[in-house]
Design a protein around this motif. Structure first.
Motif, PDB file in Angstrom:
ATOM      1  N   SER A 115      12.408 -35.156  -8.126  1.00 12.90           N
ATOM      2  CA  SER A 115      12.168 -34.621  -6.786  1.00 12.90           C
ATOM      3  C   SER A 115      12.200 -33.097  -6.796  1.00 12.90           C
ATOM      4  CB  SER A 115      13.216 -35.162  -5.813  1.00 12.90           C
ATOM      5  OG  SER A 115      13.154 -36.559  -5.740  1.00 12.90           O
ATOM      6  N   LEU A 116      13.156 -32.534  -7.576  1.00 15.31           N
ATOM      7  CA  LEU A 116      13.253 -31.076  -7.648  1.00 15.31           C
ATOM      8  C   LEU A 116      12.020 -30.474  -8.313  1.00 15.31           C
ATOM      9  CD1 LEU A 116      14.954 -28.567  -7.147  1.00 15.31           C
ATOM     10  CD2 LEU A 116      16.079 -28.956  -9.349  1.00 15.31           C
ATOM     11  N   LYS A 117      11.543 -31.121  -9.395  1.00 15.55           N
ATOM     12  CA  LYS A 117      10.326 -30.623 -10.045  1.00 15.55           C
ATOM     13  C   LYS A 117       9.130 -30.684  -9.101  1.00 15.55           C
ATOM     14  CE  LYS A 117      11.656 -31.796 -14.789  1.00 15.55           C
ATOM     15  NZ  LYS A 117      11.363 -32.659 -15.959  1.00 15.55           N
ATOM     16  N   THR A 118       9.084 -31.783  -8.348  1.00 13.91           N
ATOM     17  CA  THR A 118       7.983 -31.905  -7.380  1.00 13.91           C
ATOM     18  C   THR A 118       8.072 -30.815  -6.333  1.00 13.91           C
ATOM     19  OG1 THR A 118       7.952 -34.305  -7.718  1.00 13.91           O
ATOM     20  CG2 THR A 118       6.908 -33.449  -5.722  1.00 13.91           C
ATOM     21  N   ALA A 119       9.340 -30.586  -5.874  1.00 13.92           N
ATOM     22  CA  ALA A 119       9.515 -29.527  -4.871  1.00 13.92           C
ATOM     23  C   ALA A 119       9.128 -28.160  -5.430  1.00 13.92           C
ATOM     24  CB  ALA A 119      10.952 -29.518  -4.387  1.00 13.92           C
ATOM     25  N   ARG A 120       9.479 -27.924  -6.709  1.00 15.86           N
ATOM     26  CA  ARG A 120       9.120 -26.645  -7.314  1.00 15.86           C
ATOM     27  C   ARG A 120       7.614 -26.469  -7.426  1.00 15.86           C
ATOM     28  NH1 ARG A 120      13.591 -26.597 -12.231  1.00 15.86           N
ATOM     29  NH2 ARG A 120      15.385 -25.933 -10.946  1.00 15.86           N
ATOM     30  N   LEU A 121       6.933 -27.553  -7.819  1.00 16.64           N
ATOM     31  CA  LEU A 121       5.475 -27.478  -7.893  1.00 16.64           C
ATOM     32  C   LEU A 121       4.866 -27.197  -6.524  1.00 16.64           C
ATOM     33  CD1 LEU A 121       4.689 -30.426 -10.343  1.00 16.64           C
ATOM     34  CD2 LEU A 121       4.486 -27.982 -10.806  1.00 16.64           C
ATOM     35  N   GLU A 122       5.456 -27.879  -5.515  1.00 18.14           N
ATOM     36  CA  GLU A 122       4.942 -27.640  -4.167  1.00 18.14           C
ATOM     37  C   GLU A 122       5.199 -26.208  -3.728  1.00 18.14           C
ATOM     38  OE1 GLU A 122       6.875 -30.567  -1.842  1.00 18.14           O
ATOM     39  OE2 GLU A 122       5.568 -32.221  -2.484  1.00 18.14           O
ATOM     40  N   ASN A 123       6.391 -25.675  -4.116  1.00 18.80           N
ATOM     41  CA  ASN A 123       6.700 -24.285  -3.762  1.00 18.80           C
ATOM     42  C   ASN A 123       5.742 -23.311  -4.441  1.00 18.80           C
ATOM     43  OD1 ASN A 123       8.788 -25.020  -2.120  1.00 18.80           O
ATOM     44  ND2 ASN A 123      10.383 -24.747  -3.682  1.00 18.80           N
ATOM     45  N   GLN A 124       5.438 -23.601  -5.732  1.00 16.46           N
ATOM     46  CA  GLN A 124       4.492 -22.723  -6.426  1.00 16.46           C
ATOM     47  C   GLN A 124       3.119 -22.748  -5.754  1.00 16.46           C
ATOM     48  OE1 GLN A 124       4.464 -23.942 -10.507  1.00 16.46           O
ATOM     49  NE2 GLN A 124       6.557 -23.192 -10.918  1.00 16.46           N
ATOM     50  N   THR A 125       2.704 -23.922  -5.360  1.00 17.17           N
ATOM     51  CA  THR A 125       1.417 -24.019  -4.660  1.00 17.17           C
ATOM     52  C   THR A 125       1.466 -23.272  -3.342  1.00 17.17           C
ATOM     53  OG1 THR A 125       1.061 -26.196  -5.652  1.00 17.17           O
ATOM     54  CG2 THR A 125      -0.266 -25.628  -3.723  1.00 17.17           C
ATOM     55  N   LEU A 126       2.622 -23.402  -2.681  1.00 17.90           N
ATOM     56  CA  LEU A 126       2.776 -22.714  -1.402  1.00 17.90           C
ATOM     57  C   LEU A 126       2.739 -21.204  -1.580  1.00 17.90           C
ATOM     58  CD1 LEU A 126       3.308 -22.986   1.640  1.00 17.90           C
ATOM     59  CD2 LEU A 126       5.760 -23.044   1.108  1.00 17.90           C
TER      60      LEU A 126
END
Length: 738
Positions: free
Chosen positions: A482-493
């Motif tokens: 979940s944290l990796k997914t959140a990080r990827l989403e943050n990078q995209t953001l």
């Protein structure tokens, strides 16, 4: 577990050359001979032992013709049944035959021998197996080794064609070895039977049927073995397996017996409410069962657990009902078993003369049947009664004879309990030396049993922690994903932020702050959980005092760089007559006493002292002070603080509670000999037993030791009483004032 038999119409029988034939091809004369021989005896299976003997003594003629006619009628009824149903009815009758052989083994074996003549070639293989197993069990439980081994050998010859026969053979041998106290061999055969039943009865054996009772008895033997060794956790686990087997078979008799035994284990493991529920279930199944022995067993266990529910049925009432049932069956052996329990109840009630009378009525019966399980119980109770009646020499002889018999059975738990009871009785009559010897022997056994139970608990905890660790690893992996997914989403953001206006950038900053706060909150919760777990692992859950683990860690932290030498004061104390408190007021009252003692103990210690629950009803204090005067003041303050006021129980009653204790300041004067902390505890433990042997409610202070080194001090501690008499150890004995 499969309990299927042969399908209807497939009752294969073996001709002399071994070729299977169907029912229709069996010669008519042989078939009539087999039916008449089998059922002439089988018709007597439900009868009590006394009735069976009378039938044997009846003259031939009309009685014999009537028996054959009755047998033929039953045979014709079975002929119309499906094969599995007929075999199941034979299994039920065989179980009653085994119970009838409990009081009349010779009569049962004689009738079974008559039955064996002429029927082996005319019966289905599974039916022959049931009859051989029945013969083997009757012989095994009567100690008839030659007959039991012969039956087991015949069962093994059938094993290639009927896999259940191998399990039955192992179970017969396990019963025989247990009866003759060949303990290791009995356990080995019981394990072999358990494994063989599991192989044969978890698939679908088309040529045989599985009777749950054989498997139940094999597992029950393993539970009895664990209980004798004091491993109550393992005994409870095995008994639970046996109960589940009886539940699957809907067997009210075995469920009544098994649940009452399980209730005793639950009570021993300090789970009184669970024991209450199990005993209530056992009573319901016993009432549904048509077997009077099941109700006798339930009533015996109910009498042992009467102290757990003081407003329920009394112990005497349960035992009197059990005695009436045993006499009505009638069964001399069951009556003797109830008399043994009654002798124990009479002793607790302070009626040694009635206890001895019950023992003298029961002992000849159990000796006549060579019932080795009951003989030491009766000898022990008789010995206690004789001590209280002034027959000291005879009483001691009976007590030692009982211990020797239990040693043959490797029944460590029973020996430890018996030694504690005899130590109290010897102390009551003023034989301090013998009482101290019994205390020491019981203490050694208690330590062995504690080690065994500790290993069992650790094994269960390791298994549980292994499962919980796997679950935590899974949850951690999910959180990491979940944290990796959140990080990827943050990078995209973030990439989008650079492309959008300042409004989108502000929104991204807000999301980042929220994530940081959530991470910090998670870290705080994790640290809080770790701190809580550490506190729980260092505290006794009942009293709230420190436990042994914390005590060891505290000593290591307080004495850095001193090697193995222990410095400071120790006070070891034990609640007087705690077993009587549990027996007279119940385990709930005993727990309340331990909690109040712990509270008063904490009120007596000072800042810097460590108070812990050392085990059971024992408590241990450590003070950094090396002054003998300060340690003595602490010990006497504790002795007075605990014993000066009675303890109020949850039901409002009050009881007087006193302590026996020993204390010492290390290094010991005058030579300053040092000891490892474990040996220091053992030394004050010897002083504690001296305080108990001298009348309890007092303190023994170890003031000095005229020894040159730690080895000499250890040797003096191993024979504490003689060391005191010779002046190698100087002690001060102080009884509590008031």
């Amino acid at each position: 577990m499969s309990l299927q038999g042969r399908p209807k119409g497939e009752h294969g029988r073996a001709q002399p050359d071994g070729a299977p034939v169907t029912r229709g091809t069996l010669p008519g004369e042989m078939r009539r001979l087999a039916a008449g021989t089998l059922l002439a005896v089988w018709a007597a299976l439900p009868l009590p032992a006394a009735a069976a003997v009378q039938a044997t003594a009846a003259p031939a003629g009309a009685g014999a013709v009537a028996a054959i006619d009755a047998a033929a009628t039953v045979w014709q009824a079975l002929e119309k049944l499906d094969g599995a149903l007929a075999l199941r009815q034979l299994e039920d009758e065989a179980a009653r035959w085994v119970r009838a052989g409990y009081d009349d083994p010779d009569g049962a074996l004689r009738r079974l021998d008559e039955l064996q003549q002429g029927v082996d070639a005319g019966l289905p293989l599974a039916w022959t197996r049931v009859l051989e197993r029945t013969r083997g069990l009757v012989a095994a439980r009567a100690g008839r080794e030659a007959v039991a081994q012969e039956a087991a050998g015949r069962l093994l010859q059938m094993a290639s064609r009927d896999p259940v026969a191998a399990a039955d053979a192992a179970m017969v041998r396990a019963e025989l070895d247990d009866q003759l106290w060949r303990i290791e061999s009995a356990v080995g055969h019981a394990l072999e039977a358990d494994a063989a039943y599991a192989r044969a009865c978890t698939r679908d054996p088309r040529g045989s049927a599985c009777d749950h009772r054989g498997w139940w008895h094999a597992i029950r033997l393993l539970a009895v073995r664990a209980d004798r060794q004091g491993n109550r956790l393992e005994a409870a686990r095995m008994q639970q397996r046996a109960n589940e087997l009886a539940q699957q078979a809907d067997d009210d008799t075995l469920l009544a017996i098994g649940l009452s035994v399980q209730a005793s284990f639950s009570a021993a493991l300090n789970e009184p409410e669970k024991a209450r529920r199990e005993m209530a279930q056992a009573e319901r199944h016993a009432r549904k069962s048509r077997d009077g022995e099941a109700m006798v067993v339930v009533l015996l266990h109910e009498s042992m657990l009467a102290s757990l529910w003081p407003h329920g049925k009394g112990e005497r009432q349960s035992l009197e009902r059990a005695l009436a049932l045993a006499r009505a069956m009638p069964s001399a052996r069951w009556e003797a078993m109830v008399l043994a329990a009654l002798s124990d109840e009479y002793l607790r009630a302070g009626r040694p003369r009635e206890a001895l009378a019950a023992v003298e009525r029961a002992l000849p019966v159990v000796r006549r049947f060579d019932d080795r399980r009951r003989v030491p119980v009766l000898l022990h109770n008789g010995g206690l009664a004789r001590l209280r009646l002034g027959q000291a020499a005879l009483g001691k002889a009976d007590l030692e004879a009982a211990v020797r018999l239990w040693e043959q059975a490797q029944a460590r738990a029973r020996i430890e309990l018996a030694l504690n009871e005899s130590a109290d009785a010897l102390a009551d009559i003023g034989d301090a030396a013998a009482a101290l010897d019994h205390f020491h022997r019981a203490d050694r056994l208690r330590r062995e049993i504690d080690d065994l139970n500790r290993e069992a608990v650790l094994a269960q905890l390791k298994e549980r922690f292994r499962t919980e660790a796997s679950q935590r690893d899974l949850e951690l992996a999910e959180r990491e994903n979940s944290l990796k997914t959140a990080r990827l989403e943050n990078q995209t953001l973030i990439q989008r932020v650079w492309m959008l206006a300042s409004l989108v950038l502000a929104l991204a900053a807000g999301v980042l702050v929220f994530q940081v706060r959530r991470t910090r909150q998670a870290n705080r919760q994790l640290r809080h959980s770790e701190a809580l777990l550490k506190v729980q692992s260092e505290r006794d859950p009942l009293t709230g005092l420190a436990n042994r683990r914390y005590f060891r860690e505290a000593l290591a932290a307080r004495q850095p760089g001193r090697g193995e030498g222990f410095h400071g004061g120790l006070v070891l104390l034990d609640v007087d007559h705690f077993k009587r408190i549990n027996d007279d007021y119940g385990h709930v009252a005993g727990d309340a006493v331990l909690v109040e003692v712990a509270r008063r103990l904490e009120a007596c210690v000072r800042s810097g002292d460590v108070a812990c629950r050392w085990g059971g009803e024992e408590f241990l204090l450590h003070t950094p002070s090396q002054s003998p005067e300060a340690v003595e003041a602490l010990a006497l303050r504790v002795l007075a603080g605990i014993g000066q006021q009675p303890v109020r129980l949850p039901d409002g009653r009050e009881i007087a509670v006193t302590m026996s204790m020993a204390y010492a300041a290390f290094p010991l004067a005058p030579h300053g000999v040092t000891l490892p902390w474990e040996q220091a505890v053992n030394l004050v433990d010897m002083g504690l037993y001296t305080a108990k042997a001298m009348g309890r409610d007092r303190a023994v202070g170890i003031l000095a030791a005229e020894v040159a080194d730690s080895a000499a001090l250890h040797a003096a501690a191993s024979d504490f009483e003689r060391a005191m008499q010779q002046g190698r150890i100087t002690a001060r004995i102080t009884a509590r004032a008031g």
